[in-house]
Design a protein around this motif. Structure first.
Motif, mmCIF file in Angstrom:
data_model
loop_
_atom_site.group_PDB
_atom_site.id
_atom_site.type_symbol
_atom_site.label_atom_id
_atom_site.label_comp_id
_atom_site.label_asym_id
_atom_site.label_seq_id
_atom_site.Cartn_x
_atom_site.Cartn_y
_atom_site.Cartn_z
ATOM 1 N N ILE A 122 7.214 4.450 -13.560
ATOM 2 C CA ILE A 122 8.293 4.286 -14.552
ATOM 3 C C ILE A 122 9.251 3.227 -14.041
ATOM 4 O O ILE A 122 9.259 2.897 -12.853
ATOM 5 C CB ILE A 122 9.032 5.613 -14.852
ATOM 6 N N GLN A 123 10.079 2.711 -14.931
ATOM 7 C CA GLN A 123 10.959 1.594 -14.596
ATOM 8 C C GLN A 123 11.882 1.892 -13.414
ATOM 9 O O GLN A 123 11.998 1.087 -12.499
ATOM 10 C CB GLN A 123 11.780 1.187 -15.813
ATOM 11 N N ARG A 124 12.525 3.035 -13.444
ATOM 12 C CA ARG A 124 13.472 3.383 -12.386
ATOM 13 C C ARG A 124 12.800 3.379 -11.014
ATOM 14 O O ARG A 124 13.364 2.934 -10.023
ATOM 15 C CB ARG A 124 14.076 4.748 -12.688
ATOM 16 N N ARG A 125 11.567 3.838 -10.959
ATOM 17 C CA ARG A 125 10.857 3.912 -9.687
ATOM 18 C C ARG A 125 10.296 2.552 -9.278
ATOM 19 O O ARG A 125 10.220 2.243 -8.096
ATOM 20 C CB ARG A 125 9.748 4.963 -9.776
ATOM 21 N N LEU A 126 9.901 1.728 -10.261
ATOM 22 C CA LEU A 126 9.377 0.399 -9.931
ATOM 23 C C LEU A 126 10.456 -0.469 -9.293
ATOM 24 O O LEU A 126 10.165 -1.258 -8.399
ATOM 25 C CB LEU A 126 8.805 -0.287 -11.176
ATOM 26 N N THR A 127 11.701 -0.334 -9.738
ATOM 27 C CA THR A 127 12.774 -1.146 -9.161
ATOM 28 C C THR A 127 12.986 -0.834 -7.686
ATOM 29 O O THR A 127 13.502 -1.667 -6.948
ATOM 30 C CB THR A 127 14.105 -0.959 -9.929
ATOM 31 N N LYS A 128 12.562 0.356 -7.240
ATOM 32 C CA LYS A 128 12.673 0.719 -5.823
ATOM 33 C C LYS A 128 11.438 0.303 -5.032
ATOM 34 O O LYS A 128 11.421 0.434 -3.813
ATOM 35 C CB LYS A 128 12.902 2.227 -5.695
ATOM 36 N N ALA A 129 10.421 -0.173 -5.708
ATOM 37 C CA ALA A 129 9.178 -0.623 -5.064
ATOM 38 C C ALA A 129 9.153 -2.153 -5.123
ATOM 39 O O ALA A 129 8.473 -2.757 -5.952
ATOM 40 C CB ALA A 129 7.967 -0.015 -5.764
ATOM 41 N N ALA A 136 0.837 -1.208 0.000
ATOM 42 C CA ALA A 136 0.000 0.000 0.000
ATOM 43 C C ALA A 136 0.869 1.255 0.000
ATOM 44 O O ALA A 136 0.600 2.207 -0.746
ATOM 45 C CB ALA A 136 -0.937 -0.011 1.206
ATOM 46 N N GLN A 137 1.924 1.257 0.794
ATOM 47 C CA GLN A 137 2.821 2.415 0.844
ATOM 48 C C GLN A 137 3.542 2.607 -0.488
ATOM 49 O O GLN A 137 3.685 3.737 -0.966
ATOM 50 C CB GLN A 137 3.840 2.246 1.967
ATOM 51 N N GLU A 138 3.995 1.507 -1.082
ATOM 52 C CA GLU A 138 4.709 1.602 -2.353
ATOM 53 C C GLU A 138 3.797 2.089 -3.476
ATOM 54 O O GLU A 138 4.220 2.863 -4.329
ATOM 55 C CB GLU A 138 5.347 0.259 -2.711
ATOM 56 N N LEU A 139 2.541 1.631 -3.493
ATOM 57 C CA LEU A 139 1.600 2.129 -4.494
ATOM 58 C C LEU A 139 1.411 3.628 -4.350
ATOM 59 O O LEU A 139 1.366 4.366 -5.339
ATOM 60 C CB LEU A 139 0.252 1.411 -4.376
ATOM 61 N N SER A 140 1.305 4.078 -3.101
ATOM 62 C CA SER A 140 1.140 5.503 -2.853
ATOM 63 C C SER A 140 2.371 6.287 -3.332
ATOM 64 O O SER A 140 2.243 7.348 -3.939
ATOM 65 C CB SER A 140 0.900 5.740 -1.359
ATOM 66 N N LEU A 141 3.544 5.752 -3.104
ATOM 67 C CA LEU A 141 4.776 6.426 -3.533
ATOM 68 C C LEU A 141 4.950 6.401 -5.054
ATOM 69 O O LEU A 141 5.476 7.352 -5.631
ATOM 70 C CB LEU A 141 5.989 5.778 -2.857
ATOM 71 N N LEU A 142 4.519 5.326 -5.702
ATOM 72 C CA LEU A 142 4.687 5.200 -7.151
ATOM 73 C C LEU A 142 3.894 6.242 -7.940
ATOM 74 O O LEU A 142 4.195 6.494 -9.092
ATOM 75 C CB LEU A 142 4.291 3.800 -7.628
#
Length: 172
Positions: free
Chosen positions: A25-32, A12-18
Protein backbone atom coordinates in the motif's frame (compact mmCIF):
# COMPACT_ATOMS: atom_id res chain seq x y z
CA UNK A 1 19.64 3.23 -11.79
CA UNK A 2 22.53 1.19 -10.45
CA UNK A 3 22.28 -0.76 -7.22
CA UNK A 4 25.33 -1.57 -5.14
CA UNK A 5 25.49 -4.67 -2.94
CA UNK A 6 24.00 -2.89 0.11
CA UNK A 7 21.12 -1.52 -2.00
CA UNK A 8 20.43 -4.96 -3.45
CA UNK A 9 20.31 -6.47 0.05
CA UNK A 10 18.09 -3.61 1.23
CA UNK A 11 15.76 -4.20 -1.72
CA UNK A 12 15.39 -7.85 -0.71
CA UNK A 13 14.66 -6.86 2.90
CA UNK A 14 12.16 -4.20 1.85
CA UNK A 15 10.31 -6.64 -0.43
CA UNK A 16 10.08 -9.05 2.47
CA UNK A 17 8.72 -6.31 4.75
CA UNK A 18 6.22 -5.02 2.15
CA UNK A 19 4.34 -8.31 2.21
CA UNK A 20 3.61 -8.01 5.93
CA UNK A 21 0.72 -6.21 7.68
CA UNK A 22 -1.47 -4.50 5.04
CA UNK A 23 0.80 -5.52 2.15
CA UNK A 24 1.71 -3.31 -0.80
CA UNK A 25 0.00 0.00 0.00
CA UNK A 26 1.08 3.60 -0.50
CA UNK A 27 1.88 4.36 3.13
CA UNK A 28 4.16 1.34 3.36
CA UNK A 29 5.84 1.89 -0.03
CA UNK A 30 6.98 5.37 1.05
CA UNK A 31 8.93 3.66 3.87
CA UNK A 32 10.56 1.23 1.40
CA UNK A 33 12.92 3.70 -0.27
CA UNK A 34 14.82 1.22 -2.46
CA UNK A 35 11.65 -0.45 -3.81
CA UNK A 36 10.23 3.00 -4.50
CA UNK A 37 13.43 3.98 -6.30
CA UNK A 38 13.55 0.93 -8.60
CA UNK A 39 9.89 1.45 -9.55
CA UNK A 40 10.04 5.22 -10.02
CA UNK A 41 10.72 6.65 -13.48
CA UNK A 42 10.36 10.29 -12.44
CA UNK A 43 9.38 12.35 -9.43
CA UNK A 44 5.91 12.84 -10.93
CA UNK A 45 5.07 9.11 -10.89
CA UNK A 46 1.96 8.42 -8.81
CA UNK A 47 1.44 5.51 -6.45
CA UNK A 48 -0.93 3.97 -9.01
CA UNK A 49 1.86 4.07 -11.62
CA UNK A 50 4.34 2.49 -9.20
CA UNK A 51 1.80 -0.18 -8.28
CA UNK A 52 1.19 -0.86 -11.97
CA UNK A 53 4.95 -1.34 -12.50
CA UNK A 54 5.13 -3.63 -9.47
CA UNK A 55 2.27 -5.72 -10.85
CA UNK A 56 3.95 -5.81 -14.26
CA UNK A 57 7.13 -7.20 -12.66
CA UNK A 58 5.11 -9.83 -10.78
CA UNK A 59 3.30 -10.92 -13.96
CA UNK A 60 6.63 -11.70 -15.66
CA UNK A 61 7.13 -14.61 -13.28
CA UNK A 62 5.54 -18.01 -13.80
CA UNK A 63 1.84 -18.29 -12.99
CA UNK A 64 2.30 -20.06 -9.65
CA UNK A 65 4.78 -17.45 -8.36
CA UNK A 66 2.67 -14.60 -9.73
CA UNK A 67 -0.43 -15.87 -7.94
CA UNK A 68 1.54 -16.36 -4.72
CA UNK A 69 3.04 -12.87 -4.79
CA UNK A 70 -0.26 -11.22 -5.66
CA UNK A 71 -1.82 -12.89 -2.63
CA UNK A 72 0.97 -12.23 -0.13
CA UNK A 73 1.30 -8.56 -1.16
CA UNK A 74 -2.52 -8.19 -0.83
CA UNK A 75 -2.81 -7.33 -4.54
CA UNK A 76 -5.23 -10.06 -5.62
CA UNK A 77 -9.01 -9.57 -5.44
CA UNK A 78 -9.21 -12.29 -2.75
CA UNK A 79 -6.58 -10.72 -0.47
CA UNK A 80 -7.03 -6.98 -1.08
CA UNK A 81 -7.88 -5.41 2.25
CA UNK A 82 -6.78 -8.46 4.29
CA UNK A 83 -4.44 -6.96 6.88
CA UNK A 84 -2.41 -9.98 8.01
CA UNK A 85 0.18 -11.97 6.10
CA UNK A 86 -0.86 -15.17 7.89
CA UNK A 87 -4.47 -14.73 6.71
CA UNK A 88 -3.31 -14.06 3.14
CA UNK A 89 -1.15 -17.20 3.26
CA UNK A 90 -4.19 -19.14 4.45
CA UNK A 91 -6.29 -17.75 1.58
CA UNK A 92 -3.60 -18.66 -0.97
CA UNK A 93 -3.15 -22.10 0.57
CA UNK A 94 -6.87 -22.78 0.36
CA UNK A 95 -6.81 -21.86 -3.35
CA UNK A 96 -3.97 -24.25 -4.17
CA UNK A 97 -4.67 -26.97 -1.61
CA UNK A 98 -1.71 -26.36 0.74
CA UNK A 99 -1.31 -25.29 4.34
CA UNK A 100 -0.11 -21.78 5.12
CA UNK A 101 3.29 -23.12 6.23
CA UNK A 102 3.84 -24.67 2.82
CA UNK A 103 2.83 -21.38 1.22
CA UNK A 104 5.37 -19.55 3.40
CA UNK A 105 8.12 -21.95 2.29
CA UNK A 106 7.51 -20.96 -1.36
CA UNK A 107 7.79 -17.23 -0.75
CA UNK A 108 11.58 -16.96 -0.57
CA UNK A 109 12.16 -18.22 -4.12
CA UNK A 110 9.32 -16.10 -5.51
CA UNK A 111 10.69 -12.99 -3.77
CA UNK A 112 14.17 -13.70 -5.16
CA UNK A 113 12.78 -13.95 -8.69
CA UNK A 114 10.85 -10.70 -8.22
CA UNK A 115 13.99 -9.07 -6.84
CA UNK A 116 15.88 -10.10 -9.98
CA UNK A 117 13.18 -8.63 -12.25
CA UNK A 118 13.17 -5.34 -10.37
CA UNK A 119 16.96 -5.01 -10.35
CA UNK A 120 17.39 -5.80 -14.04
CA UNK A 121 14.30 -3.90 -15.17
CA UNK A 122 13.21 -6.84 -17.35
CA UNK A 123 9.49 -6.26 -17.22
CA UNK A 124 7.11 -4.43 -19.52
CA UNK A 125 6.54 -1.25 -17.53
CA UNK A 126 10.01 -0.84 -16.05
CA UNK A 127 11.22 2.77 -15.85
CA UNK A 128 12.86 3.77 -19.10
CA UNK A 129 16.62 3.82 -18.91
CA UNK A 130 18.20 4.73 -22.23
CA UNK A 131 21.57 3.14 -22.90
CA UNK A 132 23.15 4.90 -25.87
CA UNK A 133 26.20 3.29 -27.47
CA UNK A 134 29.19 5.58 -27.68
CA UNK A 135 30.75 6.44 -31.03
CA UNK A 136 34.15 4.83 -31.44
CA UNK A 137 34.96 5.28 -35.10
CA UNK A 138 33.19 2.27 -36.55
CA UNK A 139 29.42 2.43 -36.54
CA UNK A 140 26.48 4.78 -36.13
CA UNK A 141 23.59 3.77 -33.93
CA UNK A 142 20.90 4.22 -36.58
CA UNK A 143 17.62 2.86 -35.16
CA UNK A 144 16.07 0.90 -32.35
CA UNK A 145 12.64 -0.62 -31.90
CA UNK A 146 10.89 -2.60 -29.22
CA UNK A 147 8.23 -5.25 -29.63
CA UNK A 148 6.19 -6.09 -26.54
CA UNK A 149 4.16 -9.31 -26.65
CA UNK A 150 1.10 -9.46 -24.39
CA UNK A 151 -1.09 -12.56 -24.04
CA UNK A 152 -4.32 -12.55 -22.07
CA UNK A 153 -3.51 -9.08 -20.71
CA UNK A 154 -0.20 -10.31 -19.25
CA UNK A 155 3.27 -9.42 -20.44
CA UNK A 156 5.03 -12.42 -21.95
CA UNK A 157 8.08 -11.15 -23.86
CA UNK A 158 9.92 -8.05 -25.00
CA UNK A 159 12.14 -8.06 -28.08
CA UNK A 160 14.53 -5.24 -28.85
CA UNK A 161 15.97 -4.61 -32.31
CA UNK A 162 18.94 -2.36 -33.08
CA UNK A 163 20.25 -1.23 -36.46
CA UNK A 164 23.78 0.09 -36.88
CA UNK A 165 25.34 1.71 -39.95
CA UNK A 166 28.90 0.71 -40.88
CA UNK A 167 31.13 3.77 -41.23
CA UNK A 168 34.52 2.08 -41.73
CA UNK A 169 35.73 0.81 -45.09
CA UNK A 170 36.25 -2.94 -45.40
CA UNK A 171 34.32 -3.66 -42.20
CA UNK A 172 31.62 -6.28 -42.63
Amino acid sequence: MTLDRDDAESLAQELSLLRKNEGFIQRRLTKAAIVDEVLRGSLEDTFERLKSRFLSAIYTLDEDESALLLDIFALSPETAGVDGLEQRRQIHGTKIGLRKYSVASREKAALQHLHSRLVTGTYAQSPLVLHVPEMHGGIIYEAASTLVIVENRKWRETREYYRFANMVDKLD
